[in-house]
Design a protein around this motif. Structure first.
Motif, PDB file in Angstrom:
ATOM      1  N   ARG A  45      14.354 -40.147  -8.193  1.00  0.00           N
ATOM      2  CA  ARG A  45      14.824 -39.283  -7.112  1.00  0.00           C
ATOM      3  C   ARG A  45      13.920 -37.869  -7.192  1.00  0.00           C
ATOM      4  N   GLN A  46      13.581 -37.538  -8.395  1.00  0.00           N
ATOM      5  CA  GLN A  46      12.820 -36.186  -8.526  1.00  0.00           C
ATOM      6  C   GLN A  46      11.334 -36.371  -8.195  1.00  0.00           C
ATOM      7  N   ALA A  47      10.901 -37.634  -7.782  1.00  0.00           N
ATOM      8  CA  ALA A  47       9.610 -37.804  -7.149  1.00  0.00           C
ATOM      9  C   ALA A  47       9.469 -37.416  -5.743  1.00  0.00           C
ATOM     10  N   VAL A  48      10.621 -37.660  -5.041  1.00  0.00           N
ATOM     11  CA  VAL A  48      10.636 -37.482  -3.766  1.00  0.00           C
ATOM     12  C   VAL A  48      11.693 -36.574  -3.067  1.00  0.00           C
ATOM     13  N   ASP A  49      12.109 -35.538  -3.759  1.00  0.00           N
ATOM     14  CA  ASP A  49      12.986 -34.441  -3.630  1.00  0.00           C
ATOM     15  C   ASP A  49      12.267 -33.335  -2.898  1.00  0.00           C
ATOM     16  N   THR A 118      16.607 -22.739 -12.960  1.00  0.00           N
ATOM     17  CA  THR A 118      17.899 -22.773 -12.810  1.00  0.00           C
ATOM     18  C   THR A 118      18.459 -23.451 -11.557  1.00  0.00           C
ATOM     19  N   GLY A 119      19.752 -23.549 -11.441  1.00  0.00           N
ATOM     20  CA  GLY A 119      20.302 -23.836 -10.135  1.00  0.00           C
ATOM     21  C   GLY A 119      20.193 -22.767  -9.103  1.00  0.00           C
ATOM     22  N   GLY A 120      19.830 -23.297  -7.924  1.00  0.00           N
ATOM     23  CA  GLY A 120      19.424 -22.320  -6.875  1.00  0.00           C
ATOM     24  C   GLY A 120      17.893 -21.942  -6.749  1.00  0.00           C
ATOM     25  N   ALA A 121      17.261 -22.477  -7.505  1.00  0.00           N
ATOM     26  CA  ALA A 121      15.848 -22.106  -7.601  1.00  0.00           C
ATOM     27  C   ALA A 121      15.158 -23.299  -6.955  1.00  0.00           C
ATOM     28  N   SER A 122      15.759 -24.220  -6.285  1.00  0.00           N
ATOM     29  CA  SER A 122      15.083 -25.451  -5.961  1.00  0.00           C
ATOM     30  C   SER A 122      14.535 -24.926  -4.458  1.00  0.00           C
ATOM     31  N   GLY A 123      13.309 -25.596  -4.230  1.00  0.00           N
ATOM     32  CA  GLY A 123      12.374 -25.302  -3.288  1.00  0.00           C
ATOM     33  C   GLY A 123      11.132 -24.260  -3.567  1.00  0.00           C
ATOM     34  N   SER A 124      11.302 -23.690  -4.878  1.00  0.00           N
ATOM     35  CA  SER A 124      10.475 -22.655  -5.370  1.00  0.00           C
ATOM     36  C   SER A 124       8.814 -23.514  -5.382  1.00  0.00           C
ATOM     37  N   PRO A 125       7.990 -22.839  -5.089  1.00  0.00           N
ATOM     38  CA  PRO A 125       6.488 -23.297  -5.369  1.00  0.00           C
ATOM     39  C   PRO A 125       6.230 -23.521  -6.938  1.00  0.00           C
ATOM     40  N   ASN A 143       9.659 -27.235  -7.182  1.00  0.00           N
ATOM     41  CA  ASN A 143      10.861 -27.147  -8.199  1.00  0.00           C
ATOM     42  C   ASN A 143      12.013 -27.798  -7.614  1.00  0.00           C
ATOM     43  N   SER A 144      12.678 -28.716  -8.197  1.00  0.00           N
ATOM     44  CA  SER A 144      13.764 -29.351  -7.576  1.00  0.00           C
ATOM     45  C   SER A 144      14.861 -29.424  -8.839  1.00  0.00           C
ATOM     46  N   THR A 145      14.657 -29.565  -9.956  1.00  0.00           N
ATOM     47  CA  THR A 145      15.568 -29.862 -10.786  1.00  0.00           C
ATOM     48  C   THR A 145      15.190 -29.275 -12.348  1.00  0.00           C
TER      49      THR A 145
END
Length: 175
Positions: A45-49, A118-125, A143-145
């Motif tokens: 999943r982390q490859a396509v998030d 950390t949680g909440g930083a998803s989508g960061s470059p 960043n997603s996980t």
């Protein structure tokens, strides 16, 4: 997507817990993802998030962007984001955090790095510096996980997703 998403570039917590949004806020008009993420049986999943948000009104005051770098094989990573949980001090939630560290694992379509996420930083470059072009920052992942307290990870920008991402970037609203 159940919730509306609002983008507030450069948001900062000021005194007394108040937030400043120097560039204002925009609500996403549309949310997009890829077909592999929509297929819940796809692994890893982390490859396509990854996905994209579209906005009717641009942030015209912002003129600085980080270029995307596809198929880059980094040795080092930097990331920045606005975590909303798991921070050492709850008073620092929603402040921008910067993390950096070496690459732990580089797979075909995803990367794991020592930069603490950390949680909440998803989508960061996730980027590296291109020193041969005067220190230009080039984004090579999203960043997603995170797997533990000391690492981060997410999908790499690779040739398999380049056309889709470039298509999203060319989107313009219609009247």
């Amino acid at each position: 997507f159940v919730k509306d998403i609002h983008l507030m570039p450069g948001a900062c917590r000021g005194s007394w817990g108040q937030y400043t949004n120097e560039f204002g806020s925009r609500e996403a008009l549309d949310k997009r993802t890829n077909t592999k993420w929509a297929d819940t049986s796809y692994t890893p999943r982390q490859a396509v998030d990854y996905g994209a948000l579209t906005f009717v009104c641009p942030f015209e005051e912002i003129s600085t962007f980080m270029p995307l770098c596809f198929d880059y094989e980094p040795e080092w990573s930097y990331m920045a984001g606005y975590p909303t949980d798991e921070t050492p001090d709850a008073n620092l939630d929603r402040n921008q955090w910067l993390a950096f560290g070496g690459i732990i694992e580089l797979a075909d379509r995803w990367v794991r790095y020592e930069a603490r996420s950390t949680g909440g930083a998803s989508g960061s470059p996730v980027w590296n510096w291109a020193w041969d072009t005067e220190g230009l920052a080039e984004v090579f992942a999203i960043n997603s996980t995170h797997w533990n307290q000391c690492d981060g990870g997410g999908p790499r920008l690779v040739w398999q997703n380049e056309n889709l991402i470039r298509e999203w970037m060319r989107w313009e609203p219609t009247l």
